[in-house]
Write an enzyme that holds these catalytic residues in place. Structure first.
Site, mmCIF file in Angstrom:
data_model
loop_
_atom_site.group_PDB
_atom_site.id
_atom_site.type_symbol
_atom_site.label_atom_id
_atom_site.label_comp_id
_atom_site.label_asym_id
_atom_site.label_seq_id
_atom_site.Cartn_x
_atom_site.Cartn_y
_atom_site.Cartn_z
ATOM 1 N N ASN A 91 -3.444 -4.536 -7.677
ATOM 2 C CA ASN A 91 -2.558 -4.168 -8.783
ATOM 3 C C ASN A 91 -1.545 -5.262 -9.127
ATOM 4 O OD1 ASN A 91 -0.911 -2.098 -10.478
ATOM 5 N ND2 ASN A 91 0.526 -2.804 -8.912
ATOM 6 N N TYR A 157 -3.464 -14.383 -20.164
ATOM 7 C CA TYR A 157 -3.531 -12.982 -19.706
ATOM 8 C C TYR A 157 -4.829 -12.329 -20.185
ATOM 9 C CZ TYR A 157 -1.628 -8.376 -18.436
ATOM 10 O OH TYR A 157 -1.412 -7.142 -17.858
ATOM 11 N N LYS A 161 -7.743 -11.153 -17.522
ATOM 12 C CA LYS A 161 -8.113 -9.739 -17.389
ATOM 13 C C LYS A 161 -9.596 -9.532 -17.740
ATOM 14 C CE LYS A 161 -4.142 -8.042 -15.896
ATOM 15 N NZ LYS A 161 -3.969 -7.514 -14.535
HETATM 16 N N1 NAD Z 1 2.896 -2.348 -17.744
HETATM 17 C C1 NAD Z 1 1.920 -2.502 -18.596
HETATM 18 O O1 NAD Z 1 2.086 -2.244 -19.816
HETATM 19 C C2 NAD Z 1 0.556 -2.946 -18.129
HETATM 20 C C3 NAD Z 1 -0.515 -2.836 -19.031
HETATM 21 C C4 NAD Z 1 -1.775 -3.239 -18.621
HETATM 22 C C5 NAD Z 1 -1.971 -3.731 -17.348
HETATM 23 N N2 NAD Z 1 -0.909 -3.833 -16.492
HETATM 24 C C6 NAD Z 1 -1.180 -4.381 -15.169
HETATM 25 O O2 NAD Z 1 -0.741 -3.457 -14.200
HETATM 26 C C7 NAD Z 1 -0.378 -4.157 -13.013
HETATM 27 C C8 NAD Z 1 0.991 -3.684 -12.545
HETATM 28 O O3 NAD Z 1 1.912 -3.920 -13.575
HETATM 29 P P1 NAD Z 1 3.323 -3.195 -13.700
HETATM 30 O O4 NAD Z 1 3.497 -2.858 -15.135
HETATM 31 O O5 NAD Z 1 3.473 -2.156 -12.682
HETATM 32 O O6 NAD Z 1 4.253 -4.455 -13.388
HETATM 33 P P2 NAD Z 1 5.627 -4.582 -12.579
HETATM 34 O O7 NAD Z 1 6.144 -5.935 -12.942
HETATM 35 O O8 NAD Z 1 6.486 -3.383 -12.799
HETATM 36 O O9 NAD Z 1 5.125 -4.551 -11.055
HETATM 37 C C9 NAD Z 1 4.332 -5.570 -10.532
HETATM 38 C C10 NAD Z 1 4.542 -5.649 -9.047
HETATM 39 O O10 NAD Z 1 3.729 -6.713 -8.554
HETATM 40 C C11 NAD Z 1 4.507 -7.520 -7.693
HETATM 41 N N3 NAD Z 1 3.973 -8.890 -7.715
HETATM 42 C C12 NAD Z 1 3.974 -9.747 -8.745
HETATM 43 N N4 NAD Z 1 3.422 -10.915 -8.365
HETATM 44 C C13 NAD Z 1 3.061 -10.784 -7.069
HETATM 45 C C14 NAD Z 1 2.447 -11.637 -6.121
HETATM 46 N N5 NAD Z 1 2.131 -12.908 -6.436
HETATM 47 N N6 NAD Z 1 2.194 -11.166 -4.881
HETATM 48 C C15 NAD Z 1 2.548 -9.898 -4.549
HETATM 49 N N7 NAD Z 1 3.142 -9.045 -5.383
HETATM 50 C C16 NAD Z 1 3.394 -9.482 -6.634
HETATM 51 C C17 NAD Z 1 5.939 -7.418 -8.209
HETATM 52 O O11 NAD Z 1 6.897 -7.747 -7.223
HETATM 53 C C18 NAD Z 1 5.995 -5.953 -8.653
HETATM 54 O O12 NAD Z 1 6.401 -5.104 -7.596
HETATM 55 C C19 NAD Z 1 -0.458 -5.646 -13.337
HETATM 56 O O13 NAD Z 1 -1.675 -6.172 -12.860
HETATM 57 C C20 NAD Z 1 -0.440 -5.681 -14.864
HETATM 58 O O14 NAD Z 1 -1.118 -6.794 -15.377
HETATM 59 C C21 NAD Z 1 0.352 -3.451 -16.853
#
Ligand code: NAD
Length: 254
Positions: A91, A157, A161
C-alpha cells in the site's frame, strides 16, 4: 466469534496512516495479526498502540520500501514474530506532484519508481518463497485509477500504477497454481493526507489531469477501500486472481 482472517498474519506497508491504517483495523477486526510497516516511525508507533489498545495483536516495523535490505528484514521480522505471514498488502506510495511529461524531473521520476514500483517488487520477491512454503498466500497491491486510465495523474504516477497492474497480473498468472492470489485495487480519489503532501505542483499537469473530475460521482472513503482490501484478502474472493478492480463510483466507466 470467528473472523474472516482468523489465524492469519498480514503485513501492510504504508499503514501508519491513510488507507493502509484503515485496512489494518479492518483486518484486525476479522482476527488477523497485523504488521504495521511504515517509514514514518511516530505514525507507525501510534497505530500499533491504537491496535493493541483495541485488543488486537500488532507489531511495528520501520521500513523504507524503496530499500531492498529493509524490505527483506521486514518480512523476516514479521515471520519471526508471528510464525508465518499469510497476507501482504503493498500500500505504501507517494505522488508525483502531477508532473506532465514535458515537466517531469528526474528526482520525481526516480522517487516514484523507487517507492511505488521497486518497493512492490522487493516485497513480492521476498514473500513468494515464504508463501510457497506455506502452501499459499494473498497479495493485495494498491494501484490507482491512473493505472487503468491515461490522463488522470502525472506521467510518473500513471506509468508506475500501470506497472503495478501488470505486476499484479504477472504474479497471479505465474503463481496462481500454487494457491497464491494477487489482486490490485484502483481507487479514484480518497480523502487522506496523500494530496496534501503534494508540493511544487505542475499547473499544466494538474489542469490536464483534473479536466474530467466533475464526472466523478463522489470521492471514496478509506472504509470503502478497506472493504475491498478485506474482500481480496479473505476467502470471499477465492476465485479471483489477477484482477485490478476500479474503485471509483463508476468514474472510469464513462
Ligand atoms: N488517496 C488517494 O486518493 C489515492 C488514490 C488512488 C491510489 N492511492 C494509493 O493508495 C496508497 C495509500 O495512499 P494514501 O492515500 O493512504 O496515502 P497517505 O499519504 O495518507 O499514506 C501513505 C503511507 O505510506 C507511507 N509511506 C510512504 N512512502 C513510504 C516508504 N518509502 N516506505 C514505507 N512507507 C511509506 C507514509 O508514511 C504513509 O503512512 C498509495 O499507494 C497511493 O498511491 C491513493
Amino acid at each position: 466469534m470467528t473472523g474472516k482472517l482468523d489465524q492469519k498474519t498480514a503485513i501492510i506497508t504504508g499503514s501508519g496512516g491513510g488507507i493502509g491504517k484503515e485496512i489494518a483495523f479492518s483486518y484486525a477486526r476479522e482476527g488477523a495479526k497485523i504488521v504495521i510497516a511504515d517509514f514514518a516511525e511516530e505514525a507507525m508507533n501510534t497505530t500499533v498502540q491504537e491496535l493493541r489498545e483495541a485488543g488486537f495483536e500488532a507489531l511495528g516495523v520501520k521500513v523504507n520500501v524503496a530499500d531492498k535490505q529493509e524490505v527483506e528484514a521486514m518480512v523476516d521480522k514479521a515471520a519471526e514474530a508471528f510464525g508465518r505471514v499469510d497476507i501482504l498488502v503493498n500500500n505504501a506510495g507517494v505522488g508525483d506532484n502531477m508532473k506532465a511529461a514535458a515537466n517531469v524531473e528526474d528526482v520525481t521520476w526516480d522517487k516514484v519508481m523507487d517507492i511505488n514500483l521497486n518497493g512492490v517488487m522487493y516485497t513480492i520477491r521476498k514473500i513468494l518463497p515464504h508463501f510457497q512454503e506455506n502452501g499459499g498466500g494473498v497479495i493485495v497491491n494498491m494501484a490507482s485509477i491512473t493505472g487503468l486510465t491515461g490522463g488522470r495523474g502525472g506521467l510518473a504516477y500513471t506509468t508506475v500504477k500501470h506497472a503495478v497492474v501488470g505486476m499484479t497480473k504477472n504474479v497471479a498468472s505465474h503463481y496462481g497454481p500454487e494457491n497464491i492470489r494477487c489482486n490490485a485495487i484502483a481507487p479514484a480519489q480518497v480523502q487522506t493526507g496523500f494530496s496534501a503532501s503534494m508540493d511544487n505542483v505542475d499547473s499544466f499537469g494538474m489542469e490536464a489531469a483534473t479536466r474530467g473530475v466533475n464526472l466523478m460521482p463522489k470521492a471514496g472513503t478509506v472504509e470503502d477501500i478497506a472493504n475491498i482490501a478485506l474482500f481480496f484478502a479473505s476467502e470471499d474472493s477465492a476465485y479471483i486472481n489477477g484482477v485490478a478492480l476500479a474503485a471509483d463510483a463508476g468514474w472510469s466507466a464513462y
